[in-house]
Structure formats: structure tokens, C-alpha cells
Design an enzyme around this catalytic site. Structure first.
Site, mmCIF file in Angstrom:
data_model
loop_
_atom_site.group_PDB
_atom_site.id
_atom_site.type_symbol
_atom_site.label_atom_id
_atom_site.label_comp_id
_atom_site.label_asym_id
_atom_site.label_seq_id
_atom_site.Cartn_x
_atom_site.Cartn_y
_atom_site.Cartn_z
ATOM 1 N N ASP A 162 0.839 -1.212 0.000
ATOM 2 C CA ASP A 162 0.000 0.000 0.000
ATOM 3 C C ASP A 162 0.871 1.259 0.000
ATOM 4 O O ASP A 162 0.689 2.149 0.838
ATOM 5 C CB ASP A 162 -0.928 -0.037 1.235
ATOM 6 C CG ASP A 162 -2.153 0.851 1.078
ATOM 7 O OD1 ASP A 162 -2.441 1.296 -0.047
ATOM 8 O OD2 ASP A 162 -2.831 1.111 2.095
ATOM 9 N N ASP A 201 -8.746 -5.163 0.662
ATOM 10 C CA ASP A 201 -8.224 -5.381 -0.672
ATOM 11 C C ASP A 201 -8.230 -4.048 -1.415
ATOM 12 O O ASP A 201 -9.254 -3.386 -1.518
ATOM 13 C CB ASP A 201 -9.119 -6.404 -1.377
ATOM 14 C CG ASP A 201 -8.705 -6.578 -2.804
ATOM 15 O OD1 ASP A 201 -9.357 -5.986 -3.667
ATOM 16 O OD2 ASP A 201 -7.711 -7.272 -3.042
HETATM 17 P P1 ATP Z 1 -6.116 5.075 3.872
HETATM 18 O O1 ATP Z 1 -7.058 4.773 4.972
HETATM 19 O O2 ATP Z 1 -6.802 5.359 2.586
HETATM 20 O O3 ATP Z 1 -5.018 4.069 3.734
HETATM 21 P P2 ATP Z 1 -4.378 6.888 5.313
HETATM 22 O O4 ATP Z 1 -3.063 6.205 5.104
HETATM 23 O O5 ATP Z 1 -4.326 8.404 5.348
HETATM 24 O O6 ATP Z 1 -5.428 6.494 4.206
HETATM 25 P P3 ATP Z 1 -4.393 5.952 8.015
HETATM 26 O O7 ATP Z 1 -3.280 4.998 7.790
HETATM 27 O O8 ATP Z 1 -5.495 5.537 8.905
HETATM 28 O O9 ATP Z 1 -5.054 6.381 6.651
HETATM 29 O O10 ATP Z 1 -3.719 7.273 8.598
HETATM 30 C C1 ATP Z 1 -4.428 8.469 8.753
HETATM 31 C C2 ATP Z 1 -3.463 9.626 8.911
HETATM 32 O O11 ATP Z 1 -2.878 9.559 10.213
HETATM 33 C C3 ATP Z 1 -2.278 9.604 7.950
HETATM 34 O O12 ATP Z 1 -2.588 10.250 6.750
HETATM 35 C C4 ATP Z 1 -1.187 10.321 8.729
HETATM 36 O O13 ATP Z 1 -1.256 11.713 8.480
HETATM 37 C C5 ATP Z 1 -1.550 10.033 10.192
HETATM 38 N N1 ATP Z 1 -0.675 8.985 10.758
HETATM 39 C C6 ATP Z 1 -0.772 7.654 10.575
HETATM 40 N N2 ATP Z 1 0.173 6.981 11.263
HETATM 41 C C7 ATP Z 1 0.897 7.940 11.906
HETATM 42 C C8 ATP Z 1 2.062 7.909 12.771
HETATM 43 N N3 ATP Z 1 2.658 6.770 13.110
HETATM 44 N N4 ATP Z 1 2.549 9.094 13.216
HETATM 45 C C9 ATP Z 1 1.966 10.264 12.856
HETATM 46 N N5 ATP Z 1 0.892 10.363 12.049
HETATM 47 C C10 ATP Z 1 0.361 9.219 11.576
#
Ligand code: ATP
Ligand code: MG
Length: 313
Positions: free
Chosen positions: A145, A172
Site C-alpha cells: 500500500d 483489498d
Molecule cells: P487510507 O485509509 O486510505 O489508507 P491513510 O493512510 O491516510 O489512508 P491511516 O493509515 O489511517 O489512513 O492514517 C491516517 C493519517 O494519520 C495519515 O494520513 C497520517 O497523516 C496520520 N498517521 C498515521 N500513522 C501515523 C504515525 N505513526 N505518526 C503520525 N501520524 C500518523
């Protein structure tokens, strides 16, 4: 694995040990919060993912989480501290960063109307390719991803990839794109049902394509496929259309070629991590000093200024 491993210490999982400090972001399926873990006095990111997968998938997920916990030894990937599978939900504890490249890209291109300099892109590319190489060669898992929101940065100038392995089992991504109209970062061979690769395990080659798409978006501020078409047509563009390229005459030949080597539709001809690490674009920025801490801090401060202006009016 109902515990948290921090600096060689194991802590039992208790909800009450976590004090929420702030909200870090929200994805398609859950929220991420910055929390203080009282027993260890550590600040970490806590991600809540609703579980919609069946028992077999859950088993795979547990194996993947176990692998993720061994992520500690690479400075280009976000460290995982622990995971808890509860009723219909997985809690993931991980290293906290300051923001994602998706967010940074928004600030730079939409709010400050500037662009990410090529030398910063060079340093980002080095970290991501090294991170992917570590996942593939040492941890033996593909990412599944790769996209700007899964590449995190901090004010110290570090760039780390997150959400590897795990998210692929939860949702998925082809289905996710169909249903939610997400941007398709996934490689043509993941989408095309006639492709031989589909029946095989997900491979690092598909991650390389996704990083190519990510690099084009970071360099230009725009996603390289048209958005107005339906999700199915959007996926069709990836399978049938020419692979995206950087716009001509705006970038160095090195970065143009670096991106083109990743965005090669034929899997056998696509660059591998090792090829990319030998590429002149990587070699150039491995030798050049770039003030990444200064750059990320300045961009993040600009956003704070913009927020204050909005609140002040
Ligand atoms: P999707 O759900 O479509 O994969 P995403 O990657 O933005 O999108 P999440 O992985 O839930 O969704 O993360 C949401 C947001 O939280 C991210 O865009 C990021 O800005 C923040 N984030 C995620 N993990 C961390 C972390 N370890 N430290 C700081 N910020 C984080
Ligand atoms: Mg994510």
C-alpha cells in the site's frame, strides 16, 4: 500479541494506560491518535482499524503483525510496538511521526503554491527505496500500500514508510478503489485479471510501481491519472493507458529516468530496489547534503501560520 514492546521491555496491554494527546489523522477505515503510554512514559501513535476480514485472513494478519513487530532495525520504516486484536477491531501501537507526505504535499502545492524541490525528492526517494528493500530482503514482506499517506516524516528530517504488509490483508486495495473511488496507486498487474502475477503472491515489483506514481504526485502536486472518470474507468486507465511520466523540461533527466524506470508496465522490465539504489538520481543525492529537517520544519510551520490566520479571521 497483547502487549507492547518498548526498548526491550514488555508491557501488558491496558486501555487505561493510554492518555490521548491529540488526533493525528483519519483514514478510510479508522483514526490515528497520539497517545501517552503511562507505564513506559513513551509517546506513540495508536491506530484503530475495524476488522472486516474472515478467520483465515485474521490468521494471516496475526502472522503479518508479528513480522511488523520485528521492524525495529531499519531507520526508514516506522517501528511497531504492539498490536491487540479485540472484538471487531485491531489496535496498532507504533512510532509517532509529525505528518505524512500526503499532508505535506497539500500544504506545499495547495496552500503555499510552491513545489517540493528536487533535492528533497531525492532524499525522500533514497529513504523509501531503502525501506522497501529492507522489507523485501530482510523482513520478506511486500508493502502492498505504497502511497503518500503511508510515508511519514518528522521535524528531525526523517522519512519512514508505514502500514506495510498489514493493510493489504485488511482491505483489498482494488476493491477499496472500486468502492470508494480512491486514487489507484496500484500496479497494472494487480488490476488486470488476465495478468499471470495476480494468482501469485503480491510482489515488491508492484510496490515499485506504486512508488513511481507517488513520486510523480510529490514532484508535480497532482495525481497522474484523471479523476473525473468512474472508479472502474480509473482502474482501466492504469491497465490500458500509457504509464505516467514527469512533465518534460521541468525536471532533471536523472529524476525523469528514475521515475520512468519504476513506471514500466511490464513487470520483468521494471527496476528493482537494487537497480534504483544504483541509479544516478539516488547516487547524486546520497552524496549531497540536504537540510531535510529545516525543509520539513519550515513547511509545517507555514501550516501553523496559515491555521492561525484562519482562526484570527
Ligand atoms: P487510507 O485509509 O486510505 O489508507 P491513510 O493512510 O491516510 O489512508 P491511516 O493509515 O489511517 O489512513 O492514517 C491516517 C493519517 O494519520 C495519515 O494520513 C497520517 O497523516 C496520520 N498517521 C498515521 N500513522 C501515523 C504515525 N505513526 N505518526 C503520525 N501520524 C500518523
Ligand atoms: Mg495509512
Amino acid at each position: 500479541m497483547d502487549c507492547i514492546a518498548l526498548d526491550g521491555q514488555l508491557y501488558g496491554w491496558e486501555d487505561t494506560d493510554m492518555r490521548i494527546l491529540c488526533n493525528l489523522g483519519h483514514g478510510t477505515h479508522g483514526a490515528v491518535e497520539k497517545v501517552h503510554h503511562r507505564p513506559s512514559n513513551a509517546v506513540m501513535a495508536l491506530k484503530r482499524i475495524p476488522l472486516t476480514v474472515n478467520k483465515t485472513e485474521q490468521k494471516k494478519l496475526v502472522i503479518d503483525l508479528d513480522t511488523a513487530m520485528k521492524s525495529g532495525k531499519c531507520s526508514h520504516i516506522v517501528q511497531y510496538y504492539g498490536a491487540v486484536i479485540g472484538e471487531g477491531v485491531v489496535w496498532l501501537c507504533m512510532e509517532v511521526m509529525d505528518t505524512s507526505l500526503a499532508h505535506l504535499c497539500d500544504i506545499v502545492y495547495k496552500e503555499t503554491k510552491s513545489s517540493i524541490p528536487e533535492n528533497v525528492l531525492g532524499k525522500i526517494a533514497i529513504s523509501v527505496v531503502k525501506g522497501l528493500h529492507y522489507l523485501n530482503s530482510t523482513m520478506k514482506i511486500p508493502h502492498r500500500d505504497v502511497k503518500p499517506s503511508n510515508i511519514l516524516v518528522n521535524r528531525k528530517g526523517e522519512v519512514k514508510i508505514c502500514d506495510f504488509g498489514v493493510s493489504g490483508h485488511l482491505v483489498d486495495s482494488v476493491q477499496k478503489t472500486r468502492e470508494s473511488g480512491c486514487k489507484p496507486y496500484m500496479a497494472p498487474e494487480r488490476i488486470n485479471p488476465e495478468s499471470d502475477v495476480l494468482n501469485n503472491e503480491y510482489s515488491i515489483c508492484s510496490d515499485i510501481w506504486s512508488f513511481g506514481i507517488t513520486m510523480v504526485e510529490l514532484a508535480t502536486g497532482t495525481f497522474p491519472y484523471e479523476k473525473w472518470v468512474s472508479p472502474i474507468q480509473q482502474l482501466q486507465q492504469v491497465v490500458d493507458g500509457d504509464p505516467p511520466r514527469l512533465p518534460p523540461d521541468k525536471f532533471s533527466k536523472d529524476i525523469e529516468d528514475f521515475v520512468a524506470k519504476m513506471l514500466t508496465k511490464k513487470v520483468e522490465q521494471r527496476a528493482t530496489c537494487v537497480d534504483l539504489l544504483e541509479h544516478p538520481f539516488v547516487k547524486k543525492y546520497e552524496e549531497e547534503d540536504v537540510d531535510m529537517a529545516g525543509y520539513f520544519s519550515t513547511v509545517m510551520e507555514k501550516q501553523c501560520d496559515l491555521n492561525e490566520n484562519v482562526q484570527g479571521h
